[in-house]
Design a protein around this motif. Structure first.
Motif, short mmCIF file in Angstrom:
data_model
loop_
_atom_site.label_atom_id
_atom_site.label_comp_id
_atom_site.label_asym_id
_atom_site.label_seq_id
_atom_site.Cartn_x
_atom_site.Cartn_y
_atom_site.Cartn_z
N ILE A 1 45.25 32.30 46.78
CA ILE A 1 45.87 31.55 45.69
C ILE A 1 46.70 32.48 44.81
O ILE A 1 47.85 32.18 44.47
CB ILE A 1 44.80 30.81 44.86
CG1 ILE A 1 44.17 29.70 45.70
CG2 ILE A 1 45.38 30.25 43.56
CD1 ILE A 1 42.92 29.09 45.11
N TRP A 2 46.14 33.64 44.45
CA TRP A 2 46.88 34.61 43.64
C TRP A 2 48.11 35.12 44.39
O TRP A 2 49.18 35.28 43.80
CB TRP A 2 45.99 35.79 43.24
CG TRP A 2 45.23 35.53 42.00
CD1 TRP A 2 43.90 35.27 41.89
CD2 TRP A 2 45.76 35.50 40.66
NE1 TRP A 2 43.57 35.07 40.57
CE2 TRP A 2 44.69 35.21 39.80
CE3 TRP A 2 47.02 35.68 40.13
CZ2 TRP A 2 44.87 35.10 38.42
CZ3 TRP A 2 47.19 35.57 38.76
CH2 TRP A 2 46.11 35.29 37.93
N ALA B 1 48.88 43.94 48.83
CA ALA B 1 48.70 44.57 47.52
C ALA B 1 47.51 43.97 46.78
O ALA B 1 46.82 44.67 46.03
CB ALA B 1 49.97 44.41 46.69
N VAL B 2 47.22 42.68 46.99
CA VAL B 2 46.16 41.97 46.26
C VAL B 2 44.79 42.17 46.92
O VAL B 2 43.76 42.11 46.24
CB VAL B 2 46.52 40.47 46.17
CG1 VAL B 2 45.34 39.63 45.69
CG2 VAL B 2 47.71 40.26 45.25
N LEU B 3 44.74 42.40 48.22
CA LEU B 3 43.47 42.48 48.95
C LEU B 3 42.44 43.44 48.34
O LEU B 3 41.26 43.09 48.28
CB LEU B 3 43.72 42.85 50.41
CG LEU B 3 44.11 41.71 51.32
CD1 LEU B 3 44.42 42.25 52.71
CD2 LEU B 3 43.03 40.66 51.39
N PRO B 4 42.79 44.62 47.89
CA PRO B 4 41.74 45.52 47.38
C PRO B 4 41.16 45.15 46.01
O PRO B 4 40.13 45.70 45.63
CB PRO B 4 42.41 46.88 47.31
CG PRO B 4 43.82 46.71 47.65
CD PRO B 4 44.06 45.30 48.02
N PHE B 5 41.78 44.25 45.28
CA PHE B 5 41.30 43.93 43.93
C PHE B 5 39.93 43.27 43.97
O PHE B 5 39.72 42.27 44.63
CB PHE B 5 42.27 43.01 43.19
CG PHE B 5 43.61 43.63 42.92
CD1 PHE B 5 43.77 44.99 42.80
CD2 PHE B 5 44.73 42.83 42.78
CE1 PHE B 5 45.00 45.55 42.54
CE2 PHE B 5 45.97 43.38 42.52
CZ PHE B 5 46.10 44.75 42.41
N LEU C 1 36.11 37.25 48.65
CA LEU C 1 36.77 36.21 47.84
C LEU C 1 38.19 35.92 48.32
O LEU C 1 39.15 35.91 47.54
CB LEU C 1 36.78 36.63 46.36
CG LEU C 1 35.43 36.94 45.73
CD1 LEU C 1 35.62 37.50 44.33
CD2 LEU C 1 34.54 35.72 45.72
N MET C 2 38.33 35.64 49.61
CA MET C 2 39.65 35.45 50.20
C MET C 2 40.40 34.24 49.66
O MET C 2 41.61 34.30 49.49
CB MET C 2 39.53 35.35 51.73
CG MET C 2 39.31 36.68 52.41
SD MET C 2 40.58 37.90 52.04
CE MET C 2 41.99 37.15 52.79
#
Length: 71
Positions: A50-51, A16-20, A44-45
């Motif tokens: 971390i997020w 869910a966070v990857l496309p941000f 910015l992996m």
């Protein structure tokens, strides 16, 4: 059991966070030879990991509290 639930949550949140914040080479007009124009320029992996860990931790604690108190 809790580790398996956290691990599964972590992967779901990661996807869910990857496309941000991803910008493609086409959007930034910074092309690298031999790559697809839709490839990200700076994914910015480290920040996303971390997020993902923080969000998963909060969700896991909420689930654990729910299961402990409303069982």
């Amino acid at each position: 059991m809790g580790l398996a639930i956290y691990f599964t949550m972590w992967w779901i949140v990661l996807f869910a966070v990857l496309p941000f914040g991803v910008r493609s080479q086409h959007e930034t007009e910074d092309f690298a030879l031999g790559t697809d124009p839709g490839a990200p320029t700076a994914p910015l992996m480290a920040i996303k990991l971390i997020w993902t860990t923080a969000i998963s931790g909060v969700l896991f604690c909420a689930l654990w509290a729910y299961m402990s108190y409303f069982d």
